[in-house]
Design a protein around this motif. Structure first.
Motif, mmCIF file in Angstrom:
data_model
loop_
_atom_site.group_PDB
_atom_site.id
_atom_site.type_symbol
_atom_site.label_atom_id
_atom_site.label_comp_id
_atom_site.label_asym_id
_atom_site.label_seq_id
_atom_site.Cartn_x
_atom_site.Cartn_y
_atom_site.Cartn_z
ATOM 1 N N ASP A 72 27.937 11.371 -0.075
ATOM 2 C CA ASP A 72 28.681 12.411 -0.812
ATOM 3 C C ASP A 72 28.713 13.706 -0.012
ATOM 4 O OD1 ASP A 72 29.223 10.809 -2.920
ATOM 5 O OD2 ASP A 72 27.642 11.594 -4.233
ATOM 6 N N THR A 81 30.679 13.330 3.400
ATOM 7 C CA THR A 81 32.122 13.183 3.158
ATOM 8 C C THR A 81 32.746 14.562 2.964
ATOM 9 O OG1 THR A 81 31.846 10.996 2.187
ATOM 10 C CG2 THR A 81 33.843 12.188 1.576
ATOM 11 N N GLY A 82 32.097 15.395 2.166
ATOM 12 C CA GLY A 82 32.609 16.746 1.900
ATOM 13 C C GLY A 82 32.542 17.629 3.134
ATOM 14 N N GLY A 91 35.873 19.139 5.114
ATOM 15 C CA GLY A 91 36.029 20.577 5.329
ATOM 16 C C GLY A 91 36.470 20.929 6.738
#
Ligand code: UDP
Length: 254
Positions: A160, A163-164, A168
């Protein structure tokens, strides 16, 4: 500086005895291998970049409470880590079909998976790192159900977060491989993230063009391998001090 005792030489890293008991120095090489050592090569500057990229990601993960073996980076090619007992599993987390999953199940590369999939492979070169199930892992004693729960929970949190983080900077995290180790503190044992996280063990695709920015460029002879690793570091804001010209790094300290 006194020569340090070499503990182990792997495909991409050499491990040396650390300065204090319970520590290890990881030296990142430029050597690259694929297809279980059948393909070999050198990616100039890879060791320097992977050392920086892995440091950056391990620090970020520690900030969100993921226990890791990372202590600190020592120089361009070396980092100090805690000595752990490596669990002989490669934990692969997949968000988008690619590589062996696409081949094995006939799912076209690039297909978004309905949910993230975690797979375990038994770390054993002679056997070609076979895919294994929880049944095999617990029956053969490589890890118990508690260890597996812990590794799965950590892997999902890491997925999680990464991935973020990559989104970005305009990168899709397709899949990646993690390794975990047991860290003993007296009678207490904790499972911690070990090894490295870098374009050697992640699939990273450019968000706009789907261009590959990882070791698949080497595996599949796509060219521009060095540039791809550099671009990942540049987007993360961590190109080494001297920029791309500085990527050979200092002479090997052994
Ligand atoms: N991977 C890795 N080491 C391995 C096998 C796989 O780091 O020995 C990584 C690989 O870079 C990819 C993910 O794990 O990000 C899934 O790899 P896959 O099973 O598709 O195998 P491959 O196609 O790389 O043989």
């Amino acid at each position: 500086m006194a020569r340090r005792r070499q503990i182990y030489e792997g495909k991409a890293k050499v491990l040396f005895e650390g300065p204090e008991p319970g520590t290890i120095v990881q030296y990142f090489k430029d050597d690259a291998t694929a297809f279980n050592n059948k393909k070999k090569g050198v990616i100039t500057g890879k060791g320097v970049l992977n050392n920086r990229i892995s440091e950056f990601l391990m620090i970020k993960l520690a900030e969100i409470g993921i226990p890791t073996h990372f202590v600190r980076r020592l120089n361009m090619r070396e980092q100090l880590v805690r000595e752990v007992e490596i669990i002989p599993l490669e934990v692969v987390i997949r968000n988008i079909a690619a590589g062996s999953l696409s081949q094995r199940y006939g799912v076209p590369e690039g297909t978004a998976l309905p949910r993230s999939i975690i797979e375990y492979y038994y770390k054993n070169d002679e056997l070609n790192d076979p895919l294994v199930s929880e049944e095999h892992i617990t029956a053969f004693g490589w890890a118990n159900t508690h260890d597996l729960d812990e590794m799965m929970g950590l892997s999902l949190r890491i997925n999680d977060f990464l991935t973020g983080l990559f989104l970005g900077v305009g990168i899709r995290l397709i899949d990646f491989k993690l390794e975990f180790g047991r860290l003993w503190e007296g009678e207490e044992m904790r499972i911690v993230l070990a090894d490295e996280i870098s374009p050697d063990n992640c699939r990273l695709w450019d968000l706009k063009t789907n261009e590959k920015m990882d070791k698949d460029r080497f595996r599949r002879d796509l060219g521009g391998v060095e540039e791809a690793y550099q671009e990942v570091a540049r987007r993360l804001g961590i190109l080494p001090e001297g920029g791309p010209r500085d990527l050979k790094g200092p002479e090997t300290m052994q």
